[in-house]
Design a protein around this motif. Structure first.
Motif, PDB file in Angstrom:
ATOM      1  N   GLY A 118      45.637  29.404  42.111  1.00 59.31           N
ATOM      2  CA  GLY A 118      44.334  29.804  42.317  1.00 59.31           C
ATOM      3  C   GLY A 118      44.079  31.206  42.732  1.00 59.31           C
ATOM      4  N   LEU A 119      44.991  31.737  43.474  1.00 63.50           N
ATOM      5  CA  LEU A 119      44.893  33.062  44.099  1.00 63.50           C
ATOM      6  C   LEU A 119      45.465  34.083  42.882  1.00 63.50           C
ATOM      7  CD1 LEU A 119      45.956  32.962  47.801  1.00 63.50           C
ATOM      8  CD2 LEU A 119      43.803  33.176  46.654  1.00 63.50           C
ATOM      9  N   ALA A 120      46.481  33.563  42.332  1.00 64.69           N
ATOM     10  CA  ALA A 120      46.952  34.370  40.959  1.00 64.69           C
ATOM     11  C   ALA A 120      45.938  34.592  39.870  1.00 64.69           C
ATOM     12  CB  ALA A 120      48.186  33.613  40.359  1.00 64.69           C
ATOM     13  N   LEU A 121      45.187  33.523  39.655  1.00 64.09           N
ATOM     14  CA  LEU A 121      43.863  33.524  38.873  1.00 64.09           C
ATOM     15  C   LEU A 121      42.801  34.404  39.512  1.00 64.09           C
ATOM     16  CD1 LEU A 121      42.336  32.470  36.298  1.00 64.09           C
ATOM     17  CD2 LEU A 121      41.515  30.502  37.685  1.00 64.09           C
ATOM     18  N   VAL A 122      42.478  34.596  40.656  1.00 69.41           N
ATOM     19  CA  VAL A 122      41.485  35.456  41.195  1.00 69.41           C
ATOM     20  C   VAL A 122      42.065  36.798  40.991  1.00 69.41           C
ATOM     21  CG1 VAL A 122      40.596  36.075  43.482  1.00 69.41           C
ATOM     22  CG2 VAL A 122      40.713  33.782  43.060  1.00 69.41           C
ATOM     23  N   ARG A 123      43.334  37.119  41.153  1.00 68.40           N
ATOM     24  CA  ARG A 123      43.943  38.459  41.092  1.00 68.40           C
ATOM     25  C   ARG A 123      43.784  38.977  39.902  1.00 68.40           C
ATOM     26  NH1 ARG A 123      50.161  39.235  41.299  1.00 68.40           N
ATOM     27  NH2 ARG A 123      49.638  37.917  39.549  1.00 68.40           N
ATOM     28  N   ASN A 124      43.958  37.994  38.595  1.00 69.05           N
ATOM     29  CA  ASN A 124      43.853  38.324  37.275  1.00 69.05           C
ATOM     30  C   ASN A 124      42.204  38.668  36.947  1.00 69.05           C
ATOM     31  OD1 ASN A 124      46.668  38.115  36.988  1.00 69.05           O
ATOM     32  ND2 ASN A 124      46.460  36.295  35.852  1.00 69.05           N
ATOM     33  N   ILE A 125      41.490  37.834  37.556  1.00 69.35           N
ATOM     34  CA  ILE A 125      40.247  38.251  37.158  1.00 69.35           C
ATOM     35  C   ILE A 125      39.457  39.643  37.714  1.00 69.35           C
ATOM     36  CG2 ILE A 125      37.782  37.270  37.527  1.00 69.35           C
ATOM     37  CD1 ILE A 125      38.707  34.457  37.535  1.00 69.35           C
ATOM     38  N   VAL A 126      39.833  39.812  38.747  1.00 60.90           N
ATOM     39  CA  VAL A 126      39.510  41.139  39.436  1.00 60.90           C
ATOM     40  C   VAL A 126      40.220  42.194  38.716  1.00 60.90           C
ATOM     41  CG1 VAL A 126      39.461  42.630  41.715  1.00 60.90           C
ATOM     42  CG2 VAL A 126      39.118  39.891  41.735  1.00 60.90           C
ATOM     43  N   ARG A 127      41.381  42.047  38.496  1.00 61.55           N
ATOM     44  CA  ARG A 127      42.103  43.007  37.711  1.00 61.55           C
ATOM     45  C   ARG A 127      41.440  43.287  36.354  1.00 61.55           C
ATOM     46  NH1 ARG A 127      48.332  43.295  39.561  1.00 61.55           N
ATOM     47  NH2 ARG A 127      48.187  43.744  41.686  1.00 61.55           N
ATOM     48  N   LEU A 128      41.132  42.106  35.630  1.00 57.57           N
ATOM     49  CA  LEU A 128      40.497  42.236  34.261  1.00 57.57           C
ATOM     50  C   LEU A 128      39.224  43.057  34.339  1.00 57.57           C
ATOM     51  CD1 LEU A 128      41.022  41.155  31.627  1.00 57.57           C
ATOM     52  CD2 LEU A 128      39.524  39.146  31.999  1.00 57.57           C
ATOM     53  N   HIS A 129      38.432  43.049  35.440  1.00 56.69           N
ATOM     54  CA  HIS A 129      37.267  43.863  35.476  1.00 56.69           C
ATOM     55  C   HIS A 129      37.571  45.326  36.085  1.00 56.69           C
ATOM     56  CE1 HIS A 129      35.514  39.940  35.503  1.00 56.69           C
ATOM     57  NE2 HIS A 129      34.275  40.613  35.098  1.00 56.69           N
TER      58      HIS A 129
END
Length: 547
Positions: A513-524
């Motif tokens: 979950g937190l790895a996914l959150v980090r990727n989403i934020v960095r993608l933006h």
């Protein structure tokens, strides 16, 4: 919302596993060679064969000359015109040739102009002298004859000729050797101001002359009256023309020699100067997948190549880190998949070990379905995580109201928070907007809110905050839960990482979950950070970039 996200992931996963249409791949869709293609392939094969024969002949020649190593290095690092050394040599030779050509042309122009200036002065001086004599002496006087028949040494060539004739064409005075091929049109009349006009004349047998004509009134004899006459002067410039032609020939030879010497010297200098680059290439060629820890030596490299070597070393560093993450990720996946597969396998083996009651079979099947659902959820999460790691992933950016999004999420999780006995509050600044993909933003915040609710005891508080951070927006999820120890914080966003036993499989967590959150934020284009200490809760901070 979670159901929508889960169905969207299933549709994406299904699209990735759909078979390709007929003809898009495989043997059925492979292009079959046509006769034209076969003929073209035959020509290419013949050209490659001829090139191979030429290289084989050159290999044998250089081997006889004991220059095999040099020839191999040339073939390895490129032959003209693809060789960088050859291009640098050609540029050096061209530059030097242009400089020499410009300098030689300037000298040639100066020499030619100087010769022409002296010839012009000689012709005009002759016209002035004779015209001054004709004002006081008749054409048949001794003074005019002496000027026309000037005595010269036996070995001195005569180059200045004089002719005086009447308007009717009667020649009164003429220097011996005056070229009879000179006609009236070879002598230009004076200009509008009465000044003589000099004219270049080219005759056969490579004769070059400079002519001028001056009309005047003079007396033919001492007792005769003045009449119209034409004073014509011709200067033989053949010697000067031959000197200039010889100079041009020598200049061409010097330029050609200088160009060849400069090309050879430039190639040697460039080849020697590129030696550090060849050493870098040799060192880079020896680096394999097992040697990513090796680096290029930058101590003795010139400044121009140090930047390249440092960039290459940085690339190796990133590759080494990526390979490490991939290896760790593969090990984590194997570890995570092993447990549900072992449970599934063991449960089915136990169920099939001996005949059992229908209720026991049903219980075994329900356990198998539960493990299969867990595997499916893990695979979907991994697929979505891989998609969010692509920097060129398509984003459906929208202008979103941060307060509205947080209130919508709080309303969605209100029932879950009430069941867990946790109060859920929202504090935002009005008119705070951000540009983001709504689905990805909701998924990231949903993961953080779900984690906060799961690890906050009854009577705790989870607060959603949004405020301006510079020119961007900061969104915070703050809980009053158990907190996280400092040694776990650097690894909190790694895949499959769990800080403690509370974040275990028994509570449904996959560690993604937190790895996914980090990727989403960095993608933006944003960043995520965390502040936490045991017993004082956790603060997750999402810094969203400005539009």
């Amino acid at each position: 919302m979670q159901g929508e996200l889960r169905s969207g992931e299933l549709r994406e996963a299904a699209s990735l596993t759909q078979p390709a249409p007929h003809g898009a791949g495989g043997d059925d869709g492979a292009a079959r060679p046509t006769p034209a293609h076969g003929e073209q392939a035959g020509k290419h094969a013949a050209a490659r064969s001829r090139q191979a024969l030429r290289f084989a002949a050159l290999d044998a020649l250089f081997a006889r000359l004991h220059l095999g190593l040099a020839w191999r290095r040339l073939r390895q690092y490129g032959l003209p015109p693809r060789s960088l050394a050859a291009r640098m040599a050609a540029a050096f030779a061209l530059t030097l040739t242009l400089i020499l050509l410009a300098a030689s042309s300037w000298v040639y122009w100066g020499l030619s102009a100087r010769m022409m200036q002296e010839d012009r002065e000689s012709v005009l001086r002759k016209l002035d002298t004779v015209s001054a004599l004709l004002q006081t002496h008749p054409a048949q006087s001794d003074a005019l004859r002496q000027e026309a028949y000037l005595k010269l040494p036996a070995d001195a060539p005569r180059d200045l000729f004089l002719r005086l004739r009447t308007a009717r064409g009667v020649v009164l005075l003429q220097t011996p050797g005056f070229n009879p091929a000179l006609v009236d049109t070879d002598f230009r009349p004076p200009n509008a101001r009465g000044a003589p006009q000099l004219h270049k004349v080219h005759l056969r047998h490579d004769l070059h002359l400079l002519t001028a004509m001056l009309p005047l009134n003079a007396r033919a004899t001492a007792g005769a009256g003045p009449e119209a006459m034409h004073l014509e002067v011709a200067l033989n410039r053949t010697a000067e023309s031959r000197i200039l032609a010889d100079y041009r020939l020598r200049l061409a030879a010097v330029l050609l020699t200088a160009m060849l010497v400069a090309a050879a010297a430039g190639y040697g200098i460039a080849w020697r100067g590129l030696r550090p680059l060849r050493h870098m290439a040799d060192a880079a060629r020896d680096i394999g997948a097992q040697d990513l820890h090796r680096r290029l030596d930058t101590r003795n490299l010139p400044n121009e190549l140090q930047t390249l070597a440092l960039a290459f070393n940085a690339t190796l560093q990133r590759l080494e880190e990526s390979f490490g993450r991939i290896s760790q990720f593969s090990a984590d996946i194997a570890h995570e998949l092993r447990t549900p597969l072992s449970n599934l396998w063991g449960g089915l083996e136990v169920a099939l070990g001996r005949p059992r009651e229908p209720g026991q079979y049903r219980e075994a099947l329900e356990s198998a379905v539960e493990e299969c659902a867990r595997l499916s959820h893990m695979i979907q999460a991994l697929l979505f995580l891989a998609q969010t790691e692509q920097p060129d992933a398509a984003l459906r950016l929208e202008r979103l109201d941060a307060a509205r999004e947080l209130h919508a999420l709080a309303e969605f999780f209100d029932a879950t928070a009430a069941e867990a006995g946790v109060r859920l509050h929202v504090h935002t600044t009005q008119q705070l907007t951000l540009h983001a993909d709504r689905m990805l933003l909701q998924r990231a915040l949903a993961n953080l809110i779900g984690n906060a609710l799961a690890h906050t005891p009854r009577g705790g508080v989870v607060t959603l905050l949004a405020r301006a951070q510079g020119s961007g927006v900061r969104i915070e999820v703050v809980d009053t839960g158990c907190g996280i120890a400092a040694e776990h914080l650097p690894y909190l966003f790694d895949r499959f990482y769990r800080a403690d036993a509370a974040r275990s499989r028994s509570r449904g967590g996959l560690g993604l979950g937190l790895a996914l959150v980090r990727n989403i934020v960095r993608l933006h284009g944003g960043e995520i950070s965390v502040e936490s200490s045991p017993g004082h809760g956790t603060r997750m901070m999402l810094d969203w970039p400005p539009h």
